[in-house]
Write a protein that holds these residues in place. Structure first.
Motif, PDB file in Angstrom:
ATOM      1  N   LEU A 225       0.812  -1.153  -0.020  1.00 19.86           N
ATOM      2  CA  LEU A 225      -0.175  -0.019   0.013  1.00 19.86           C
ATOM      3  C   LEU A 225       0.849   1.266   0.101  1.00 19.86           C
ATOM      4  CD1 LEU A 225      -3.078   0.936   0.304  1.00 19.86           C
ATOM      5  CD2 LEU A 225      -2.829   0.870   2.598  1.00 19.86           C
ATOM      6  N   GLU A 226       0.537   2.222  -0.905  1.00 21.40           N
ATOM      7  CA  GLU A 226       1.272   3.381  -0.835  1.00 21.40           C
ATOM      8  C   GLU A 226       0.254   4.529  -1.079  1.00 21.40           C
ATOM      9  OE1 GLU A 226       4.456   3.860  -4.225  1.00 21.40           O
ATOM     10  OE2 GLU A 226       5.222   1.608  -3.588  1.00 21.40           O
ATOM     11  N   ARG A 227       0.281   5.620  -0.405  1.00 19.07           N
ATOM     12  CA  ARG A 227      -0.217   6.689  -0.292  1.00 19.07           C
ATOM     13  C   ARG A 227       0.456   7.878  -0.358  1.00 19.07           C
ATOM     14  NH1 ARG A 227      -2.178   4.051   4.572  1.00 19.07           N
ATOM     15  NH2 ARG A 227      -4.310   3.130   4.573  1.00 19.07           N
ATOM     16  N   ASN A 228      -0.368   8.938  -0.996  1.00 13.79           N
ATOM     17  CA  ASN A 228       0.044  10.510  -0.950  1.00 13.79           C
ATOM     18  C   ASN A 228      -1.047  11.376  -0.450  1.00 13.79           C
ATOM     19  OD1 ASN A 228      -1.195  11.121  -3.269  1.00 13.79           O
ATOM     20  ND2 ASN A 228       0.937  10.563  -4.439  1.00 13.79           N
ATOM     21  N   SER A 229      -1.212  12.511  -0.812  1.00 13.48           N
ATOM     22  CA  SER A 229      -1.953  13.541  -0.183  1.00 13.48           C
ATOM     23  C   SER A 229      -3.622  13.024  -0.980  1.00 13.48           C
ATOM     24  CB  SER A 229      -1.633  14.770  -0.401  1.00 13.48           C
ATOM     25  OG  SER A 229      -1.152  15.233  -1.789  1.00 13.48           O
ATOM     26  N   ASP A 230      -3.411  12.515  -2.253  1.00 12.46           N
ATOM     27  CA  ASP A 230      -4.620  12.369  -2.895  1.00 12.46           C
ATOM     28  C   ASP A 230      -4.694  11.094  -4.083  1.00 12.46           C
ATOM     29  OD1 ASP A 230      -2.988  13.288  -4.794  1.00 12.46           O
ATOM     30  OD2 ASP A 230      -3.725  15.065  -5.778  1.00 12.46           O
ATOM     31  N   SER A 231      -3.963  10.119  -3.349  1.00  9.63           N
ATOM     32  CA  SER A 231      -4.050   8.843  -4.054  1.00  9.63           C
ATOM     33  C   SER A 231      -3.725   7.664  -3.336  1.00  9.63           C
ATOM     34  CB  SER A 231      -3.162   9.082  -5.599  1.00  9.63           C
ATOM     35  OG  SER A 231      -1.825   9.135  -5.082  1.00  9.63           O
ATOM     36  N   ILE A 232      -4.228   6.689  -3.561  1.00  4.58           N
ATOM     37  CA  ILE A 232      -3.863   5.402  -2.856  1.00  4.58           C
ATOM     38  C   ILE A 232      -3.334   4.381  -4.182  1.00  4.58           C
ATOM     39  CG2 ILE A 232      -4.581   3.456  -1.596  1.00  4.58           C
ATOM     40  CD1 ILE A 232      -6.572   5.112  -0.567  1.00  4.58           C
ATOM     41  N   GLU A 233      -2.225   3.663  -3.996  1.00  3.97           N
ATOM     42  CA  GLU A 233      -1.825   2.612  -4.905  1.00  3.97           C
ATOM     43  C   GLU A 233      -1.856   1.316  -4.106  1.00  3.97           C
ATOM     44  OE1 GLU A 233       1.486   1.129  -7.985  1.00  3.97           O
ATOM     45  OE2 GLU A 233       1.121   3.341  -7.876  1.00  3.97           O
ATOM     46  N   ILE A 234      -2.625   0.394  -4.430  1.00  2.62           N
ATOM     47  CA  ILE A 234      -2.598  -0.967  -4.008  1.00  2.62           C
ATOM     48  C   ILE A 234      -2.400  -2.042  -4.590  1.00  2.62           C
ATOM     49  CG2 ILE A 234      -5.011  -1.205  -3.755  1.00  2.62           C
ATOM     50  CD1 ILE A 234      -4.926  -2.695  -1.356  1.00  2.62           C
ATOM     51  N   THR A 235      -1.186  -2.954  -4.411  1.00  3.27           N
ATOM     52  CA  THR A 235      -0.990  -3.999  -4.777  1.00  3.27           C
ATOM     53  C   THR A 235      -1.499  -5.226  -4.318  1.00  3.27           C
ATOM     54  OG1 THR A 235       0.922  -3.171  -5.980  1.00  3.27           O
ATOM     55  CG2 THR A 235       0.759  -5.493  -6.063  1.00  3.27           C
ATOM     56  N   ILE A 236      -2.243  -6.187  -4.648  1.00  4.13           N
ATOM     57  CA  ILE A 236      -2.799  -7.263  -3.876  1.00  4.13           C
ATOM     58  C   ILE A 236      -2.328  -8.782  -4.398  1.00  4.13           C
ATOM     59  CG2 ILE A 236      -4.890  -8.524  -3.260  1.00  4.13           C
ATOM     60  CD1 ILE A 236      -6.253  -5.566  -3.874  1.00  4.13           C
ATOM     61  N   ALA A 237      -1.674  -9.443  -3.707  1.00  2.00           N
ATOM     62  CA  ALA A 237      -1.429 -10.672  -4.109  1.00  2.00           C
ATOM     63  C   ALA A 237      -2.667 -11.746  -4.366  1.00  2.00           C
ATOM     64  CB  ALA A 237      -0.437 -11.423  -3.059  1.00  2.00           C
ATOM     65  N   GLY A 238      -2.648 -12.221  -5.726  1.00  2.00           N
ATOM     66  CA  GLY A 238      -3.757 -13.075  -6.020  1.00  2.00           C
ATOM     67  C   GLY A 238      -5.002 -12.107  -6.195  1.00  2.00           C
ATOM     68  N   ASN A 239      -6.198 -13.311  -6.316  1.00  2.00           N
ATOM     69  CA  ASN A 239      -7.364 -12.475  -6.815  1.00  2.00           C
ATOM     70  C   ASN A 239      -8.665 -12.591  -5.708  1.00  2.00           C
ATOM     71  OD1 ASN A 239      -6.550 -11.657  -9.715  1.00  2.00           O
ATOM     72  ND2 ASN A 239      -6.243 -13.807  -9.669  1.00  2.00           N
ATOM     73  N   SER A 240      -8.185 -12.843  -4.569  1.00  2.00           N
ATOM     74  CA  SER A 240      -9.341 -12.984  -3.622  1.00  2.00           C
ATOM     75  C   SER A 240      -9.855 -11.734  -3.077  1.00  2.00           C
ATOM     76  CB  SER A 240      -8.795 -14.164  -2.526  1.00  2.00           C
ATOM     77  OG  SER A 240      -7.802 -13.165  -1.545  1.00  2.00           O
ATOM     78  N   MET A 241      -9.412 -10.626  -3.119  1.00  2.00           N
ATOM     79  CA  MET A 241      -9.627  -9.207  -2.641  1.00  2.00           C
ATOM     80  C   MET A 241      -9.901  -8.364  -4.035  1.00  2.00           C
ATOM     81  SD  MET A 241      -7.362  -6.858   0.103  1.00  2.00           S
ATOM     82  CE  MET A 241      -7.590  -5.366   0.272  1.00  2.00           C
ATOM     83  N   LYS A 242     -11.121  -7.790  -3.828  1.00  2.00           N
ATOM     84  CA  LYS A 242     -11.445  -7.359  -5.109  1.00  2.00           C
ATOM     85  C   LYS A 242     -12.181  -5.693  -4.583  1.00  2.00           C
ATOM     86  CE  LYS A 242     -12.400 -11.018  -8.115  1.00  2.00           C
ATOM     87  NZ  LYS A 242     -11.084 -10.971  -8.749  1.00  2.00           N
ATOM     88  N   LEU A 243     -11.864  -4.798  -5.254  1.00  2.00           N
ATOM     89  CA  LEU A 243     -12.577  -3.492  -5.091  1.00  2.00           C
ATOM     90  C   LEU A 243     -14.182  -3.395  -5.286  1.00  2.00           C
ATOM     91  CD1 LEU A 243     -12.370  -0.412  -4.379  1.00  2.00           C
ATOM     92  CD2 LEU A 243     -12.068  -0.077  -6.903  1.00  2.00           C
ATOM     93  N   VAL A 244     -15.146  -3.206  -4.362  1.00  2.00           N
ATOM     94  CA  VAL A 244     -16.433  -2.943  -4.445  1.00  2.00           C
ATOM     95  C   VAL A 244     -17.011  -1.694  -4.318  1.00  2.00           C
ATOM     96  CG1 VAL A 244     -16.954  -5.469  -3.755  1.00  2.00           C
ATOM     97  CG2 VAL A 244     -16.727  -3.830  -2.052  1.00  2.00           C
ATOM     98  N   SER A 245     -16.498  -0.633  -3.706  1.00  2.00           N
ATOM     99  CA  SER A 245     -16.855   0.754  -3.736  1.00  2.00           C
ATOM    100  C   SER A 245     -15.712   1.713  -3.557  1.00  2.00           C
ATOM    101  CB  SER A 245     -17.884   0.720  -2.494  1.00  2.00           C
ATOM    102  OG  SER A 245     -18.489   2.134  -2.369  1.00  2.00           O
ATOM    103  N   LYS A 246     -15.778   2.608  -4.573  1.00  2.00           N
ATOM    104  CA  LYS A 246     -14.670   3.784  -4.540  1.00  2.00           C
ATOM    105  C   LYS A 246     -15.297   4.881  -4.044  1.00  2.00           C
ATOM    106  CE  LYS A 246     -11.221   6.459  -7.210  1.00  2.00           C
ATOM    107  NZ  LYS A 246     -12.124   7.694  -6.983  1.00  2.00           N
ATOM    108  N   ASP A 247     -14.637   5.495  -2.890  1.00  2.00           N
ATOM    109  CA  ASP A 247     -15.385   6.987  -2.562  1.00  2.00           C
ATOM    110  C   ASP A 247     -15.268   7.946  -3.515  1.00  2.00           C
ATOM    111  OD1 ASP A 247     -16.149   9.150  -0.880  1.00  2.00           O
ATOM    112  OD2 ASP A 247     -15.101   8.007   0.767  1.00  2.00           O
ATOM    113  N   LYS A 248     -16.603   8.807  -3.326  1.00  2.00           N
ATOM    114  CA  LYS A 248     -16.817   9.594  -4.444  1.00  2.00           C
ATOM    115  C   LYS A 248     -16.070  10.848  -4.271  1.00  2.00           C
ATOM    116  CE  LYS A 248     -21.712   8.227  -5.120  1.00  2.00           C
ATOM    117  NZ  LYS A 248     -23.074   8.546  -5.013  1.00  2.00           N
ATOM    118  N   LYS A 249     -15.389  11.202  -3.013  1.00  2.00           N
ATOM    119  CA  LYS A 249     -14.545  12.249  -2.806  1.00  2.00           C
ATOM    120  C   LYS A 249     -13.344  12.040  -3.777  1.00  2.00           C
ATOM    121  CE  LYS A 249     -15.564  12.754   2.175  1.00  2.00           C
ATOM    122  NZ  LYS A 249     -15.887  11.291   2.420  1.00  2.00           N
TER     123      LYS A 249
END
Length: 263
Positions: A225-249
């Motif tokens: 997980l890498e964050r800065n003031s206005d972004s998130i970059e996440i690398t996930i091992a495998g396919n068991s964890m999936k994005l289901v809702s991104k904040d509208k902000k």
């Protein structure tokens, strides 16, 4: 049989706390099947043999008793994640539910994994929700489906260190909103999206962004997980964890799934 912490074994209520989100007692998903003596026997077995998880899993059949067991075993809240640097990636590794129960300690990811391991054969679906905040930390909860109904529970908030901050199961809305930790209860939801909006609403004072992921399996996968003031970059091992809702902000979210074996 006596009541424990915020739990009330005979509680019966359904209190709307947000659109599509109702606060219900833990016994909604099954009443306690434990007497005090049975819990004492399990705890004694735990002390005598560190490899008795199979017996504990066999005996615990309801969410109510799973939370009671975590409380009575004095599950310790510790940062048990492990970190490695592999092929240019800083990985964060999480414990399985079996390891969590064996150690009787862990972070929110470990507690949620323990709930999956204890209850996977007792409800139709038991998964994990990973909440990643732009300016804060991550948090992990459990998502349960049973008999066509949907629920979310934060078992970590009901461990001994935090249970005094969660609502007592009175069903009174004033008791819910006055508690420091609103999500340390069982929430019956119309949809996951309703829960996501509820979560964002109750944490609005932090003016943060919250992105939600759903995890299949009994452990949160390794992530970077890498964050800065206005972004998130996440690398996930495998396919068991999936994005289901991104904040509208407004913020950037980059999600990468890789199949390399790590850890």
């Amino acid at each position: 049989m006596r009541n424990y912490s915020n739990l009330r074994k005979t509680a019966k209520f359904s209190t709307q706390v947000y659109k599509g989100v109702r606060w219900v007692p833990l016994n909604t998903l099954g009443k306690s099947r434990f007497c005090g003596l049975k819990i004492k026997k399990l705890l004694l077995l735990k002390r005598m043999c560190h490899c008795c998880n199979n017996e504990i899993i066999k005996e615990i059949n309801t969410l109510y008793d799973a939370i009671r067991y975590l409380q009575k075993s004095n599950y310790k809240n510790t940062d048990d994640n492990e970190f490695t640097f592999e092929e240019g990636v800083n990985w964060e590794h999480h414990k399985s539910g079996f390891e969590s129960l064996k150690n009787n300690s862990g972070c929110c990811a470990s507690v949620a994994a323990a709930i999956c391991t204890l209850l996977k054969d007792n409800y139709d679906i038991v998964k994990m929700i990973v909440v990643i905040a732009l300016n804060g930390s991550c948090h992990v909860l459990n998502y349960i489906e049973n008999n066509g109904k949907k629920y979310v529970v934060d078992a970590y908030a009901m461990t001994n260190e935090y249970k005094k901050f969660v609502p007592v199961e009175t069903g009174e809305f004033k008791d819910f909103v006055s508690a420091k930790l609103h999500i340390g209860v069982l929430l019956k939801i119309d949809s996951l999206q309703d829960f996501f909006e509820f979560y964002r609403r109750y944490f609005i004072r932090r003016k943060d962004c919250y992105d939600f992921f759903l995890v299949d399996g009994e452990s949160v996968p390794s992530i970077s997980l890498e964050r800065n003031s206005d972004s998130i970059e996440i690398t996930i091992a495998g396919n068991s964890m999936k994005l289901v809702s991104k904040d509208k902000k407004k913020h950037d979210l980059i999600v990468k799934n890789i199949n390399n074996t790590v850890h």
